[in-house]
Write an enzyme that holds these catalytic residues in place. Sequence first.
Site, short mmCIF file in Angstrom:
data_model
loop_
_atom_site.label_atom_id
_atom_site.label_comp_id
_atom_site.label_asym_id
_atom_site.label_seq_id
_atom_site.Cartn_x
_atom_site.Cartn_y
_atom_site.Cartn_z
N LYS A 183 6.84 -12.04 34.48
CA LYS A 183 7.43 -10.87 33.82
C LYS A 183 6.91 -9.56 34.42
O LYS A 183 7.68 -8.61 34.62
CB LYS A 183 7.14 -10.93 32.32
CG LYS A 183 7.81 -12.10 31.62
CD LYS A 183 7.31 -12.26 30.20
CE LYS A 183 7.95 -13.47 29.52
NZ LYS A 183 7.40 -13.71 28.17
N GLU A 198 4.30 -24.75 23.91
CA GLU A 198 4.93 -25.99 24.34
C GLU A 198 3.91 -27.13 24.36
O GLU A 198 2.70 -26.91 24.32
CB GLU A 198 5.51 -25.81 25.75
CG GLU A 198 6.52 -24.70 25.88
CD GLU A 198 7.84 -25.02 25.20
OE1 GLU A 198 8.10 -26.22 24.92
OE2 GLU A 198 8.61 -24.07 24.93
N GLU A 230 17.86 -8.47 30.81
CA GLU A 230 16.99 -7.87 29.80
C GLU A 230 16.14 -8.92 29.09
O GLU A 230 14.96 -8.69 28.80
CB GLU A 230 17.83 -7.10 28.78
CG GLU A 230 17.00 -6.39 27.71
CD GLU A 230 16.16 -5.26 28.28
OE1 GLU A 230 14.91 -5.42 28.27
OE2 GLU A 230 16.72 -4.26 28.73
N GLY A 245 11.61 -16.27 20.76
CA GLY A 245 12.34 -16.72 19.57
C GLY A 245 13.82 -16.65 19.79
O GLY A 245 14.32 -15.82 20.57
#
Length: 425
Positions: free
Chosen positions: A202, A187, A126, A299
Site C-alpha cells: 500500500k 487470516e 481506490e 471489511g
Amino acid sequence: MSIKIALLGCGTVGTQVARLLQENNALLSARAGADLELIGIAVSNLGAQRDPAIDRGLLTTDSIGLIERADVVIELIGGIEPPRTLIRHALESGASVVTGNKALLAEHGPELYDLAKDKRVDLYYEAAVAGAVPVVYAVRESLAGDTVKAIKAILNGTTNYILDEMTTKGLSFDEVLATAQDLGYAEADPSADVDGFDAAAKIAILASLAFHKRVSLADVDVEGIRSITAEDIAAASKNGYVIKLVATAAQAGGKIETRVAPSLVPLSHPLASIGGSFNAVVIEAEAAGRLMFYGRGAGGAPTASAVLSDVVAAAAKKVLGGRAPQEIVLGHSEFMDVDESVSRYFVRLRVADIVGVLAEVTEAFATAGVSIRAVNQEEDEEPGVAALAITTHSATAAHMAATIEAVGKIDDVHEVVRVFRVEDE
C-alpha cells in the site's frame, strides 16, 4: 444508456459490492449518468454457499466471456494470477477496470497503467489502499496543486488491532493473534499482515502517486511485528509512546525513502490514538500542511464503498467522455540507502547494575556520533541487572548500527534488548 458491469470474485467484498449495486442502483445510476447494470459475477465454484443477496442467475465460471460483454470490470479476486491476466484482457477489450488488488498493483502496476493508457481506458484502485478511506483520490487529485513531502500511515487493520490489544490489555502477540483470527481480522496464514507486506504494498502505491516516481514492493524496507513483546509495549508506555506499525514514504534531496516498521509514536502524534482495526494516513504537504485521513481500512461494506465510488467515476467517463487521471512519472526513481535514513531511536539495554556502566554506554554513543536525548533506568527482574531505556536525537541508521555494535562489545552490557525508530511529533 446502460453501462454493463462485470464483477470478478464474490468473496466478502464482492458480495457487498453486488448487494449495494442492486440496493442503491437508482442513486448510483443517477450519479453515473447512465443505468448501471450488473451483467454477471465470475466465480470459481458455482455450487458454493452464497449470501442471499447474490442473484445466482448472475453467476458464471466464464470470466473471459463475461469480461468481453462489459463496459466496466470490477476485479476483487486478489493475488497476482489470474487477476493480472484478466485485468489485461479487460483493458485490451476496451473495458475500464476497478480493482482493490494492492499486491498486483505494487508488483505489476506500471504495465497495467501503460496498457490502460495505450487502450484509452481507465484503471481505478481506490479500494487498494486503506479500504473506505479516500486517500488515493486525495493524493492523486485533491493534492494535484501541491507537493507531498511525506506520508506516515497505519495501513493494516490486523496489525493495528493486535498492537492495540497488546497495549490496552497487556496480552502477548500470540494471544491477540489467535483472537484476531477467531474474529476474522486475521487470516489463517497471517504472514502478509504481521510481516508487514500488506502495508508495504500500500505504501508503495501511495509513494508512486505522491512523488510521481515508480515505486514497487521490492523498494520498501519491511519489518513486521512478530517479535514485539509485552515488555516492549510496557517500556514504550513508560516513556510516553505507543508502538504502531508505521508505513513511511518520504522524499528529500531527490531521493525516496519507503519503509514499514514497528515504531514508537509519541502520544501527541495523530497516529497514536488510532485503535482497533482502523487505518489512518497523515500527509505532510508543502502548501496544505498536515492532513489526516481516518476510517475503516478493511471489511466488506467499507471496501465496497470505495469500489463503487470508482465504478461511478468509470461509468461517468464512459458516458461523458474524457479520461481519469493517468499515471505521472517524472524521471528515474532514486532511493535512499537504508544507512542514510535519519530518525530518532529508542534503545533498551540490560546492563550490570554497577557504578560506571552508564558512563561506558554514553561514551559508546558519543564515539559513534549519536547524541542521547534521555535516559531512564529501572531495576531488572534479575538481581544485579539494570534496565536502561535510551532515547536519541536524530541519527542516521548507519551511525545507529555502529552505536549498537559498540555497545554490544561492552563487558557490562548483558543484552541489547530492542532498537526502535521514534516518530517525530
